[in-house]
Design a protein around this motif. Sequence first.
Motif, mmCIF file in Angstrom:
data_model
loop_
_atom_site.group_PDB
_atom_site.id
_atom_site.type_symbol
_atom_site.label_atom_id
_atom_site.label_comp_id
_atom_site.label_asym_id
_atom_site.label_seq_id
_atom_site.Cartn_x
_atom_site.Cartn_y
_atom_site.Cartn_z
ATOM 1 N N CYS A 5 11.365 49.292 51.957
ATOM 2 C CA CYS A 5 10.403 49.030 50.894
ATOM 3 C C CYS A 5 11.154 49.035 49.570
ATOM 4 N N GLY A 6 10.477 48.613 48.503
ATOM 5 C CA GLY A 6 11.089 48.659 47.189
ATOM 6 C C GLY A 6 12.055 47.528 46.901
ATOM 7 N N GLY A 7 12.179 46.552 47.782
ATOM 8 C CA GLY A 7 13.037 45.400 47.552
ATOM 9 C C GLY A 7 14.394 45.527 48.199
ATOM 10 N N CYS A 45 13.430 40.591 50.383
ATOM 11 C CA CYS A 45 12.492 40.988 51.430
ATOM 12 C C CYS A 45 11.947 42.391 51.143
ATOM 13 N N ASN A 46 10.841 42.732 51.763
ATOM 14 C CA ASN A 46 10.198 44.046 51.599
ATOM 15 C C ASN A 46 10.120 44.445 50.127
ATOM 16 N N THR A 47 9.548 43.563 49.325
ATOM 17 C CA THR A 47 9.509 43.767 47.879
ATOM 18 C C THR A 47 8.372 44.689 47.418
ATOM 19 N N ASP A 48 7.463 45.062 48.314
ATOM 20 C CA ASP A 48 6.382 45.972 47.923
ATOM 21 C C ASP A 48 6.955 47.332 47.560
ATOM 22 N N PRO A 49 6.341 48.026 46.563
ATOM 23 C CA PRO A 49 6.828 49.362 46.201
ATOM 24 C C PRO A 49 6.745 50.314 47.388
ATOM 25 N N CYS A 50 7.628 51.271 47.408
ATOM 26 C CA CYS A 50 7.602 52.266 48.490
ATOM 27 C C CYS A 50 6.356 53.133 48.342
ATOM 28 N N PRO A 51 5.713 53.469 49.442
ATOM 29 C CA PRO A 51 4.555 54.352 49.343
ATOM 30 C C PRO A 51 5.002 55.746 48.909
ATOM 31 N N ASP A 81 13.277 53.846 46.388
ATOM 32 C CA ASP A 81 13.315 53.142 47.670
ATOM 33 C C ASP A 81 13.011 54.167 48.748
#
Length: 129
Positions: A5-7, A45-51, A81
């Motif tokens: 996550c986090g890009g 890829c996986n550009t959504d912020p980390c939970p 991240d």
Amino acid sequence: CSQECGGGTVLLTAVCRASADGGHVQLPDFVCGAAGKPRSRRSACNTDPCPTRETTEEWEDCQRSCGSGVQLRKRCVRYIDAETRVAISEPQCTVLEERVCNAFDCPHTLTWASWGNCSTACGRGEQSR
């Protein structure tokens, strides 16, 4: 992808494939003609912020020593991240929980009045306050 996550980045590479038995089989590049093959490239890829991960934070001190105060448990970190977290300033902290603390009456404090006049001008007398 290089991050959960986090890009992160992923390497995209074209391959030569042919259909066989209801699936696909990778073939050597010369079969498809290497001249038409796109170059490998990196893509985000996986550009959504980390939970936000649940972490056990310590309870702050009670706001009062008696007479029902409040205690807070805050999270004062942010995840960059999947592995890296950084401290954030107090106004940005998230209150996770609050609870009542020191829920007992405060002890009474006595204040003494001034001494009154003595009951006699001389000899043994009484004085009160």
